[in-house]
Write a protein that holds these residues in place. Structure first.
Motif, PDB file in Angstrom:
ATOM      1  N   ASP A   1      -2.056  -0.742   9.765  1.00  0.00           N
ATOM      2  CA  ASP A   1      -3.258  -0.131   9.536  1.00  0.00           C
ATOM      3  C   ASP A   1      -4.123  -0.800   8.379  1.00  0.00           C
ATOM      4  O   ASP A   1      -5.481  -0.567   8.462  1.00  0.00           O
ATOM      5  CB  ASP A   1      -2.955   1.207   8.974  1.00  0.00           C
ATOM      6  CG  ASP A   1      -2.214   2.107  10.419  1.00  0.00           C
ATOM      7  OD1 ASP A   1      -1.173   1.237  10.803  1.00  0.00           O
ATOM      8  OD2 ASP A   1      -2.528   2.962  10.691  1.00  0.00           O
ATOM      9  N   ARG A   2      -3.388  -1.161   7.501  1.00  0.00           N
ATOM     10  CA  ARG A   2      -4.128  -1.765   6.013  1.00  0.00           C
ATOM     11  C   ARG A   2      -5.261  -2.705   6.278  1.00  0.00           C
ATOM     12  O   ARG A   2      -5.844  -3.212   5.849  1.00  0.00           O
ATOM     13  CB  ARG A   2      -3.391  -1.805   5.008  1.00  0.00           C
ATOM     14  CG  ARG A   2      -2.233  -2.940   5.074  1.00  0.00           C
ATOM     15  CD  ARG A   2      -1.890  -3.413   3.581  1.00  0.00           C
ATOM     16  NE  ARG A   2      -0.658  -4.113   3.575  1.00  0.00           N
ATOM     17  CZ  ARG A   2       0.046  -4.729   2.369  1.00  0.00           C
ATOM     18  NH1 ARG A   2      -0.738  -4.574   1.406  1.00  0.00           N
ATOM     19  NH2 ARG A   2       0.866  -5.172   2.500  1.00  0.00           N
ATOM     20  N   HIS A   3      -4.747  -3.433   7.382  1.00  0.00           N
ATOM     21  CA  HIS A   3      -5.510  -4.809   7.970  1.00  0.00           C
ATOM     22  C   HIS A   3      -6.749  -4.444   8.706  1.00  0.00           C
ATOM     23  O   HIS A   3      -7.817  -5.213   8.760  1.00  0.00           O
ATOM     24  CB  HIS A   3      -4.693  -5.697   8.714  1.00  0.00           C
ATOM     25  CG  HIS A   3      -3.678  -6.122   7.975  1.00  0.00           C
ATOM     26  ND1 HIS A   3      -3.369  -6.470   6.336  1.00  0.00           N
ATOM     27  CD2 HIS A   3      -2.221  -6.199   8.338  1.00  0.00           C
ATOM     28  CE1 HIS A   3      -2.097  -6.889   6.401  1.00  0.00           C
ATOM     29  NE2 HIS A   3      -1.556  -6.677   7.390  1.00  0.00           N
TER      30      HIS A   3
ATOM     31  N   ASN B   1       1.769  -0.863   6.550  1.00  0.00           N
ATOM     32  CA  ASN B   1       1.413  -2.084   5.676  1.00  0.00           C
ATOM     33  C   ASN B   1       1.110  -3.307   6.511  1.00  0.00           C
ATOM     34  O   ASN B   1       0.669  -4.145   6.232  1.00  0.00           O
ATOM     35  CB  ASN B   1       2.694  -2.034   4.755  1.00  0.00           C
ATOM     36  CG  ASN B   1       2.384  -1.395   3.368  1.00  0.00           C
ATOM     37  OD1 ASN B   1       1.805  -1.814   2.384  1.00  0.00           O
ATOM     38  ND2 ASN B   1       2.953  -0.278   3.330  1.00  0.00           N
TER      39      ASN B   1
ATOM     40  N   SER C   1       0.989  -1.166  -0.152  1.00  0.00           N
ATOM     41  CA  SER C   1       0.200  -0.006   0.196  1.00  0.00           C
ATOM     42  C   SER C   1       0.848   1.224  -0.032  1.00  0.00           C
ATOM     43  O   SER C   1       1.583   1.584   1.034  1.00  0.00           O
ATOM     44  CB  SER C   1      -0.843   0.134   1.216  1.00  0.00           C
ATOM     45  OG  SER C   1      -1.585  -1.292   1.376  1.00  0.00           O
TER      46      SER C   1
END
Ligand code: 7RM
Length: 653
Positions: free
Chosen positions: A93-95, A90, A61
């Motif tokens: 947060d992206r999860h 990565n 990301s």
């Protein structure tokens, strides 16, 4: 199973019966056939920029997209130029906007048996709070932070918190000595240390904080030491300098936006042994490293949403960085961490863990496998290991006997073994089978990963014939390559990019068989591989000669059943002194103090002189043959004084 057949010119060409991987893995694998791998690999080498750009877009990301995939001015690479991202975002947060939000990110077991489950949401909170603690204590972007912790979740939290604010971590393995901590602090110019009161090992607490105190004593540069309470040991805290982790965290906000960092922003420095006395601080950067760790972890271990991934390496090694922490979390997997030793309280601790937690992917080292073989099959057979589906090996060549035992006894012939060849310098797997599809060749790491272009060449850089031994080089840059040796670009160039023109020199010898499989022979430089740990002979020698009684020392590796190699040293004492067992023990302790217990010599021989060439170079090859109890063969014509050789042989006999 390995047969040897002579080629027309009389060279030994190894052929091996290949073992097909269990079919059920390929059915659900991402790359579905060997033909598909070959096509992808070819494409990746034909147009590397196109291939890596696609991988970088699909797997990472980006806060800001990159403009150019690679700027390559040998030996300096810049990957994903103009791109901005954050590694911790990565990994965390992206999860949070997905179904992974409340999935376990880390499941950890301490050696005493304490178990912790930390979800992605919770890990995000902890990392944000600790990042704020770092900021409050004065840590800024690009500052170097030494992490000296046991293998507990806080190590991952500290690493990710550094990554979140752009600070550069340098994890020092908890088994290293005060002198090693000091060297690293000074070499990378760190102002901050994160440590613990201690950790647990073999049922006992061991202290870490006093080691840090000794290591940094008198060093004005250290502004803060943040201390995790792990064991509860009485711990001296130096006012003004030392603070407790839990006290700092108590008031810390969970709000900490990830810093937007350039793709080439430094992420970490990790020290590894080389052929001189001074360890090299390999520098890895943000975008390329993260892509390497993420992509290999996903493809090589066939990561699926429900897996429990256990990489047994300590976070102090590159394997712990790339797989326990960054690769696993960036993929949204559940990573397992274990604090202690494999044989406490009993030799089945690992098997017990796999059974209780239902580990599905297990990644360990040949030295551990050999010690399990020695402990006996009964320890494995007591446990239900049916949750396992993929096995991994790393750190040194796995001997075919150990391979077979791992495959049959641990994996019940259901689980393919990913024998992954790579290095601290490469950041991620380079030569490895892929799950389900690569025919396995016990003892060989098999084929190059996508985008990787290895070759076996002679000293002039010419490819050798199939089956012949040569030097292993990589002919193209790759995203997760180390960018430099911190503070010593000249050494980086000299070590890796000067030996063979236009190629990265790995320091390993290898041969390629008729199937194209790579067989790694081992180091061709003065680096030993003891229990999968890299130890430079020069480091051990300089530790020995720093002892008041030692005049000269030579260290060599000799074959060892469990460790792969054992460390044998030859020591010349200062005038008038004689060696005995008490001094042997004193020297072993001295080396442990200077480097760490992993570098303690197994065998110490006192000698009046060392065999040298006329130009004064110690002939380690002769010493190695003597220490291994072998006949001294090969060229001795450069030897300066033949008497030395007969005297040495007399001592050994
Ligand atoms: C990951 C790691 C690197 C050295 C490398 C080799 C040896 C590692 C394998 C292997 C044969 C393997 N990084 N090595 N993996 N040899 N097969 N699968 O170990 O920087 O600590 O060591 O380890 O000699 O150059 S490392």
């Amino acid at each position: 199973m390995a047969k040897k057949k002579s080629s027309a010119k009389g060279h030994i060409v190894p052929t091996t019966t290949l073992i097909k991987q269990p079919a059920h893995i390929a059915a659900h694998a991402r790359i579905k056939s060997l033909a598909e791998y070959k096509k992808l690999h070819e494409e990746s080498l034909r147009s590397p920029a196109t291939f890596w750009a696609r991988m970088a877009k699909e797997n990472i990301s980006w806060i800001k997209p990159f403009k150019k995939t690679l700027v390559w001015r040998e030996p300096h690479a810049q990957w994903f130029v103009g791109g901005r991202l954050n590694v911790s975002a990565n990994c965390l947060d992206r999860h949070l906007s997905t179904e992974r939000r409340h999935k376990a990110a880390i499941i950890a077991e301490g050696e005493p048996g304490d178990i912790r489950v930390i979800t992605y949401q919770q890990l995000h909170t902890e990392v944000c709070r600790f990042a704020n603690v770092l900021k409050k204590n004065g840590v800024k972007s690009r500052d170097r932070v030494i992490i000296y912790l046991p293998n507990v979740p806080e190590a991952a939290i500290a690493m990710l918190a550094c990554a979140r604010i752009g600070a550069v971590h340098s994890v020092v393995f908890g088994g290293f000595s005060a002198a090693a901590v000091r060297d690293r602090v000074q070499d990378c110019g760190a102002n901050f240390v994160i440590t613990a009161d201690g950790g647990f090992r073999r049922g006992q607490p061991f202290a870490l904080k006093p080691v840090v105190d000794e290591g940094i004593s008198g060093l004005e540069q250290i502004r803060r030491v943040i201390v995790l309470r792990r064991t509860g040991q009485t711990t001296h805290m130096q006012p003004e300098r030392d603070v407790w982790w839990h006290e700092e965290m108590a008031g810390a906000s969970a709000e900490c936006p990830p810093a937007s960092l350039d793709a080439e922003h430094p992420l970490f420095i990790l020290y590894t042994s080389g052929s001189t006395g001074k360890p090299k601080g390999l520098l890895h950067t943000t975008g390329g490293y993260l892509l390497g760790a993420t992509l290999t972890c996903k493809l090589v271990f066939d990561l699926k949403e429900t897996d429990l991934f256990w990489c047994t390496a300590d976070v102090g090694w590159i394997t712990g960085h790339s797989y326990t922490v960054y690769g696993a979390l960036s993929n949204g997997a559940t990573t397992f961490m274990y604090e202690g030793v494999p044989n406490h309280p009993q030799p089945d601790r690992f098997w017990d863990i796999i059974e209780r937690h239902r580990v599905t992917i297990f990644y360990t080292a040949p030295t551990a496998i050999r010690s399990f073989i020695r402990a006996g099959d009964q320890w494995v057979k007591k446990h239900d290991l049916s949750s396992l589906r993929i096995l991994g090996s790393v750190g040194e060549p796995i001997n075919p006997e150990a391979w077979r035992w791992y495959y049959e006894v641990v994996g019940g012939k259901r689980c393919p073994i990913m024998d992954t060849w790579w290095q601290t310098e490469t950041g991620a797997h380079m030569i490895t089978p892929l799950p389900g599809i690569t025919p396995m060749a016990p003892g060989s790491a098999t084929l190059p990963f996508l985008g990787v272009d290895p070759a076996v060449v002679d000293a002039k850089g010419q490819p050798v014939k199939r089956g012949e031994q040569g030097l292993l080089v990589i002919r193209k840059p790759w995203p997760s390559m180390a960018r430099t040796i911190y503070g010593d670009a000249a050494r980086y160039k000299k070590t890796y990019w000067s030996e063979i023109k236009g190629c990265y020199f790995t320091g390993d010898g290898a041969r390629q068989d008729a199937h194209g499989n790579f067989w790694i022979i081992g180091r061709v430089d003065d680096v030993l591989n003891i229990s999968g740990h890299r130890i430079g002979t020069a480091e051990v020698e300089s530790a020995l000669v720093s002892h008041a009684k030692v005049a000269e020392a030579a260290a060599v590796g000799i074959p060892h059943e469990i460790k792969g190699q054992a460390l044998a040293v030859f020591v010349t004492l200062k005038q008038g002194l004689t060696g005995d067992d008490a001094l042997r023990e004193e020297l072993r302790q001295h080396v442990a103090r200077e480097i760490g217990a992993i570098a303690k010599p197994d065998k110490i021989t006192f000698t009046e002189a060392l065999p040298k060439t006329r130009s004064g170079k110690i002939m380690r090859r002769l010493l190695k043959e003597i220490a291994s109890g072998n006949e001294v063969k090969g060229d001795v014509t450069t030897l300066d004084d033949f008497n030395v050789l007969s005297k040495l042989k007399a001592i050994e006999d």
